[in-house]
Design a protein around this motif. Structure first.
Motif, PDB file in Angstrom:
ATOM      1  N   SER A  77      36.431  39.749  33.749  1.00 29.67           N
ATOM      2  CA  SER A  77      35.396  39.976  34.771  1.00 29.67           C
ATOM      3  C   SER A  77      34.406  38.812  34.772  1.00 29.67           C
ATOM      4  O   SER A  77      33.212  39.000  34.529  1.00 29.67           O
ATOM      5  CB  SER A  77      34.668  41.301  34.507  1.00 29.67           C
ATOM      6  OG  SER A  77      34.086  41.306  33.205  1.00 29.67           O
ATOM      7  N   PRO A  78      34.902  37.598  35.047  1.00 32.47           N
ATOM      8  CA  PRO A  78      33.993  36.440  35.077  1.00 32.47           C
ATOM      9  C   PRO A  78      33.178  36.431  36.362  1.00 32.47           C
ATOM     10  O   PRO A  78      33.686  36.777  37.434  1.00 32.47           O
ATOM     11  CB  PRO A  78      34.955  35.254  35.021  1.00 32.47           C
ATOM     12  CG  PRO A  78      36.202  35.761  35.684  1.00 32.47           C
ATOM     13  CD  PRO A  78      36.301  37.215  35.318  1.00 32.47           C
ATOM     14  N   PRO A  79      31.911  36.050  36.297  1.00 29.54           N
ATOM     15  CA  PRO A  79      31.119  35.941  37.529  1.00 29.54           C
ATOM     16  C   PRO A  79      31.530  34.708  38.322  1.00 29.54           C
ATOM     17  O   PRO A  79      31.999  33.712  37.754  1.00 29.54           O
ATOM     18  CB  PRO A  79      29.687  35.811  37.001  1.00 29.54           C
ATOM     19  CG  PRO A  79      29.846  35.204  35.638  1.00 29.54           C
ATOM     20  CD  PRO A  79      31.137  35.741  35.095  1.00 29.54           C
ATOM     21  N   GLY A  80      31.387  34.779  39.627  1.00 28.56           N
ATOM     22  CA  GLY A  80      31.727  33.662  40.498  1.00 28.56           C
ATOM     23  C   GLY A  80      31.079  33.832  41.846  1.00 28.56           C
ATOM     24  O   GLY A  80      30.327  34.797  42.076  1.00 28.56           O
ATOM     25  N   PRO A  81      31.354  32.936  42.781  1.00 31.91           N
ATOM     26  CA  PRO A  81      30.714  33.006  44.103  1.00 31.91           C
ATOM     27  C   PRO A  81      30.983  34.315  44.833  1.00 31.91           C
ATOM     28  O   PRO A  81      30.102  34.837  45.523  1.00 31.91           O
ATOM     29  CB  PRO A  81      31.326  31.813  44.841  1.00 31.91           C
ATOM     30  CG  PRO A  81      31.779  30.885  43.766  1.00 31.91           C
ATOM     31  CD  PRO A  81      32.213  31.752  42.635  1.00 31.91           C
TER      32      PRO A  81
END
Length: 386
Positions: free
Chosen positions: A210-214
């Motif tokens: 669950s990596p954060p991204g745009p």
């Protein structure tokens, strides 16, 4: 007319005849085996001046079922929980460890830190293996093949096993009411295989899954599974409770209550993971208290006799969720709207427990009143101190 000798239907022949004669004339042998009553341990509840006592040490057992020298990370929450749990249970204890970080870290090189019998089982069979141990000891004691009291049987499953892969087998053990205590040491991720998201990973938690991204700036979009309440609702005859390593006496007392309960018991314990949460090593107990004080980890007990929740536990203070989030690198990417979302969630938890919310917490649930979390550079600095 067919040749041969006609046999009378009434004339018994062969084996049937022999069985009928023995059945009617032979004396019946009855064997009576004495059944030995299963004697269970009764562990005393530890006294404490208040539920949230931090520096109070009651009279504890001198034995150490979980000894130093294990290979977990510095500040490991699950290992702190293991020591508290096994110390509360005592030496007449059997531990079951499904596959997880505490299995891998503690059983390599043909040695373990356990001073009591310990067995590894597969990640999905935590409940079935534990149920088998409990059933076997009851049978052996009743038949006189095992002398002494029934041992305290404890299964220590991570949230990957307890909440996901092994949920069905644990539910089966609880439903059949085997005399055991099943603990979920909840480090909110799959820590064994590289910090992946589990169903207990909180909203906004950054993991490799669950990596954060745009497109998904908050990281994990889902809120955690309410596992303990699921267990209480689905198995109302069991003792069920939540606890945290930040409150050692409360944790140890709940372990003893679960073991004293005749039948199945379930305990979910908050155990921070220094590697996955990304925090300074000495802060494990601080996080164990802050997560309760900010309302993200409600503390309660399910009373199987009254069929009711006990929400009488109260932390010494109530804090906004930002006080808890800012200590962990896994939340360093969150924006004001995400923090507000978590604050709303925490406020609903307080309301569920019947706690009146102070104005400051209501104010913190509005994103307009918040600022962003630490910048990426600050979060990296935290990571470098590990």
């Amino acid at each position: 007319m067919r040749s041969g000798v006609a046999k009378s239907k009434s004339a018994p022949t062969g084996l049937d005849s022999k069985n009928k004669i023995l059945g009617s004339q032979a004396p019946r042998l009855e064997i009576h085996m004495a059944t030995i009553e299963v004697e269970r341990q009764l562990l005393p509840i530890l006294g404490s001046p208040n539920q949230g006592a931090r520096f109070y040490n009651p009279e504890l057992p001198s034995s150490e079922p979980f000894v130093p020298g294990h290979r977990t990370c510095a500040g490991c929450g699950p290992s702190i929980q293991y020591r508290m749990t096994s110390k509360a249970a005592g030496d007449n204890t059997i531990l079951v460890g499904p596959t997880g970080c505490m299995y891998v870290a503690n059983s390599s090189y043909l040695c373990t830190p356990y001073n009591v019998p310990w067995a590894h089982t597969q990640i999905g069979s935590a409940g079935s293996f534990t149920a088998g141990v409990a059933a076997a000891y009851e049978a052996m004691i009743r038949k006189g093949k095992w002398k002494g009291k029934f041992p305290n049987i404890i299964c220590e499953a991570g949230d990957g096993s307890a909440s996901d892969i092994g949920l069905a087998s644990i539910s089966g053990a609880l439903y059949r009411n085997h005399d055991c205590l099943i603990i979920c040491y909840d480090n909110e991720q799959y820590a064994n295989t590289g910090i992946q998201a589990s169903s207990r990973t909180p909203y906004g938690g950054m993991t490799t899954f669950s990596p954060p991204g745009p497109l998904v700036p908050e990281g994990k979009k889902l809120f955690p599974k309410d596992l303990a309440r699921m267990m209480a609702a689905g198995h109302p005859h069991c003792y069920v409770a939540t606890a945290s390593v930040g409150y050692p006496i409360d944790l140890m007392n709940k372990v003893r209550k679960g073991l004293n309960h005749k039948g199945a018991a379930y305990l979910m314990v908050y155990t921070p993971c220094q590697k996955g949460f990304v925090y300074e090593t000495p802060r494990s107990i601080d996080l164990g208290r802050l997560v309760v004080e900010c309302g993200l980890y409600p503390m309660w007990e399910w009373n199987p006799e009254k069929r009711a929740f006990d929400y009488s536990f109260r932390p010494a203070s109530m804090r906004p969720v930002s006080e808890y989030l800012k200590l962990q690198g896994r939340f360093g990417h969150l924006h004001a709207e995400h923090i507000a979302t978590l604050q709303k969630f925490a406020n609903e938890q307080w309301r569920m427990m019947g706690v009146e919310l102070p104005e400051a917490l209501i104010h913190a649930a509005d994103a307009k009143n918040l600022v962003n979390m630490a910048s990426a550079a600050e979060a990296t600095a935290v990571a470098e101190t590990v």
